[in-house]
Write a protein that holds these residues in place. Sequence first.
Motif, PDB file in Angstrom:
ATOM      1  N   GLU A   1       0.847  -1.187   0.000  1.00 37.92           N
ATOM      2  CA  GLU A   1       0.000   0.000   0.000  1.00 37.92           C
ATOM      3  C   GLU A   1       0.885   1.239   0.000  1.00 37.92           C
ATOM      4  O   GLU A   1       1.934   1.251   0.627  1.00 37.92           O
ATOM      5  CB  GLU A   1      -0.863  -0.034   1.277  1.00 37.92           C
ATOM      6  N   LEU A   2       0.445   2.265  -0.719  1.00 35.65           N
ATOM      7  CA  LEU A   2       1.177   3.527  -0.748  1.00 35.65           C
ATOM      8  C   LEU A   2       0.242   4.652  -0.321  1.00 35.65           C
ATOM      9  O   LEU A   2      -0.833   4.816  -0.893  1.00 35.65           O
ATOM     10  CB  LEU A   2       1.710   3.750  -2.172  1.00 35.65           C
ATOM     11  N   LYS A   3       0.653   5.384   0.718  1.00 40.42           N
ATOM     12  CA  LYS A   3      -0.178   6.488   1.206  1.00 40.42           C
ATOM     13  C   LYS A   3       0.436   7.802   0.778  1.00 40.42           C
ATOM     14  O   LYS A   3       1.522   8.175   1.234  1.00 40.42           O
ATOM     15  CB  LYS A   3      -0.284   6.458   2.742  1.00 40.42           C
ATOM     16  N   VAL A   4      -0.260   8.497  -0.110  1.00 40.16           N
ATOM     17  CA  VAL A   4       0.238   9.786  -0.574  1.00 40.16           C
ATOM     18  C   VAL A   4       0.047  10.806   0.548  1.00 40.16           C
ATOM     19  O   VAL A   4      -1.042  10.911   1.118  1.00 40.16           O
ATOM     20  CB  VAL A   4      -0.512  10.251  -1.841  1.00 40.16           C
ATOM     21  N   ASP A   5       1.080  11.539   0.860  1.00 43.20           N
ATOM     22  CA  ASP A   5       1.025  12.496   1.957  1.00 43.20           C
ATOM     23  C   ASP A   5      -0.064  13.545   1.733  1.00 43.20           C
ATOM     24  O   ASP A   5      -0.310  13.997   0.608  1.00 43.20           O
ATOM     25  CB  ASP A   5       2.381  13.192   2.097  1.00 43.20           C
ATOM     26  N   ALA A   6      -0.668  13.933   2.864  1.00 45.85           N
ATOM     27  CA  ALA A   6      -1.754  14.920   2.841  1.00 45.85           C
ATOM     28  C   ALA A   6      -1.368  16.202   2.099  1.00 45.85           C
ATOM     29  O   ALA A   6      -2.211  16.837   1.466  1.00 45.85           O
ATOM     30  CB  ALA A   6      -2.159  15.251   4.274  1.00 45.85           C
ATOM     31  N   GLY A   7      -0.109  16.556   2.150  1.00 44.44           N
ATOM     32  CA  GLY A   7       0.363  17.785   1.503  1.00 44.44           C
ATOM     33  C   GLY A   7       0.145  17.805  -0.009  1.00 44.44           C
ATOM     34  O   GLY A   7       0.115  18.871  -0.620  1.00 44.44           O
ATOM     35  N   PHE A   8      -0.016  16.622  -0.615  1.00 46.93           N
ATOM     36  CA  PHE A   8      -0.260  16.563  -2.061  1.00 46.93           C
ATOM     37  C   PHE A   8      -1.724  16.283  -2.384  1.00 46.93           C
ATOM     38  O   PHE A   8      -2.111  16.246  -3.543  1.00 46.93           O
ATOM     39  CB  PHE A   8       0.616  15.487  -2.707  1.00 46.93           C
ATOM     40  N   VAL A   9      -2.503  16.044  -1.332  1.00 46.11           N
ATOM     41  CA  VAL A   9      -3.897  15.634  -1.541  1.00 46.11           C
ATOM     42  C   VAL A   9      -4.848  16.811  -1.367  1.00 46.11           C
ATOM     43  O   VAL A   9      -5.621  17.149  -2.269  1.00 46.11           O
ATOM     44  CB  VAL A   9      -4.275  14.489  -0.567  1.00 46.11           C
TER      45      VAL A   9
ATOM     46  N   LEU B   1       0.440  14.059  -6.911  1.00 47.28           N
ATOM     47  CA  LEU B   1      -0.616  13.137  -6.470  1.00 47.28           C
ATOM     48  C   LEU B   1      -0.917  12.106  -7.553  1.00 47.28           C
ATOM     49  O   LEU B   1      -0.910  10.895  -7.306  1.00 47.28           O
ATOM     50  CB  LEU B   1      -1.884  13.932  -6.115  1.00 47.28           C
ATOM     51  N   GLU B   2      -1.148  12.583  -8.772  1.00 45.03           N
ATOM     52  CA  GLU B   2      -1.548  11.662  -9.838  1.00 45.03           C
ATOM     53  C   GLU B   2      -0.414  10.718 -10.215  1.00 45.03           C
ATOM     54  O   GLU B   2      -0.634   9.527 -10.452  1.00 45.03           O
ATOM     55  CB  GLU B   2      -2.047  12.454 -11.050  1.00 45.03           C
ATOM     56  N   ALA B   3       0.804  11.248 -10.247  1.00 43.61           N
ATOM     57  CA  ALA B   3       1.948  10.390 -10.567  1.00 43.61           C
ATOM     58  C   ALA B   3       2.116   9.309  -9.500  1.00 43.61           C
ATOM     59  O   ALA B   3       2.409   8.152  -9.807  1.00 43.61           O
ATOM     60  CB  ALA B   3       3.219  11.229 -10.686  1.00 43.61           C
ATOM     61  N   SER B   4       1.898   9.683  -8.237  1.00 41.51           N
ATOM     62  CA  SER B   4       2.074   8.717  -7.143  1.00 41.51           C
ATOM     63  C   SER B   4       0.991   7.636  -7.196  1.00 41.51           C
ATOM     64  O   SER B   4       1.283   6.447  -6.999  1.00 41.51           O
ATOM     65  CB  SER B   4       2.003   9.424  -5.779  1.00 41.51           C
TER      66      SER B   4
END
Length: 282
Positions: A197-205, A218-221
């Motif tokens: 699982e990969l959790k994208v940091d809130a700073g990019f969300v 965000l989209e790349a991640s």
Amino acid sequence: AQLRQILEAEQQGADDRARATRIQYGADEVEAAIANDELVNHYQPKVSVRSGEVVGVEALVRWQHPRDGLVYPDQFIAVAEQHGLIEGLTRQVLCGALRQCRQWHDRGLRLSVAVNLSMSSLVRLDFPEFVAAAAKNAGVDLSWLVLEVTESQLMHNPLTALDILTRLRLKNVTLSIDDFGTGHSSLSQLRDIPFNELKVDAGFVHNAVRDSARRAILEASLDMAHRLGMKSVAEGVENLADWQFLSRRHSCDIVQGYFISRPLPAESLNAWVADWDKRSTG
Ligand code: C2E
Ligand code: CA
Ligand code: CA
Ligand code: CA
């Protein structure tokens, strides 16, 4: 009434943290808090974008301070890490989360439970055995446990970390890479370590819809997670715009954030889920 107090404290805590630095507690105080059982886990729901169902929770530790009220991890985790107390703290949080998971399952709530690790767990070769024993003790199958690790925690001793994480994975623990995008690790670690699982940091969300640089990361991640066969999680979903943006993307599996729910005391989770199910199925 007590629940309202706790929820107000959660709200207040989040607002305070947006402001200045707050006091750090001393090592002796934190040590006493651990010994006196003053730490409690709150749990923040994780929701499937596709089905709208609650699929799991993340355990987030709080300190029920006898004088100062509800104290947040940014005021004592660093101290615990610097003074050799974090291992004991992690074990308490983990055991509490597993016992809670068992209780939810007994009441028909099939949730996974995620626990945040510190670097210290990733240098101890006996950690996987401890996890297995704790789960057995609690009567929880390890497939319900998620362990969250940040990129920077892998840096210290990458070979030992790889060894430990691989052993956990072989025991069927779900491995999650936390705060993705903020670390300094090379992407090659994602290839070497069997993350699920990969959790994208809130700073990019949060606010990605209005900020093209955030949106790009965000989209790349999210895409990368899928190409590597991982589930993708977006953290920090704070408002309707964040939620709508992500729910239109096919690449985001799970969302977590204040828009869904703040972290909750264990007792109130059953009621929250019942209410959520009612709202999401109409
Ligand atoms: P984290 O693992 O990245 O956890 C997410 C943090 O974001 C939590 O803060 C959560 O309350 C907060 N959050 C949730 N939704 C939103 C949102 O929509 N917007 C914003 N701005 N924030 C949101 P919390 O509980 O204060 O924890 C802070 C950090 O402390 C955690 O970050 C984690 O690194 C650490 N931590 C918490 N519990 C533990 C623990 O048991 N062990 C260890 N080692 N670290 C912990
Ligand atoms: Ca986390
Ligand atoms: Ca995070
Ligand atoms: Ca974080």
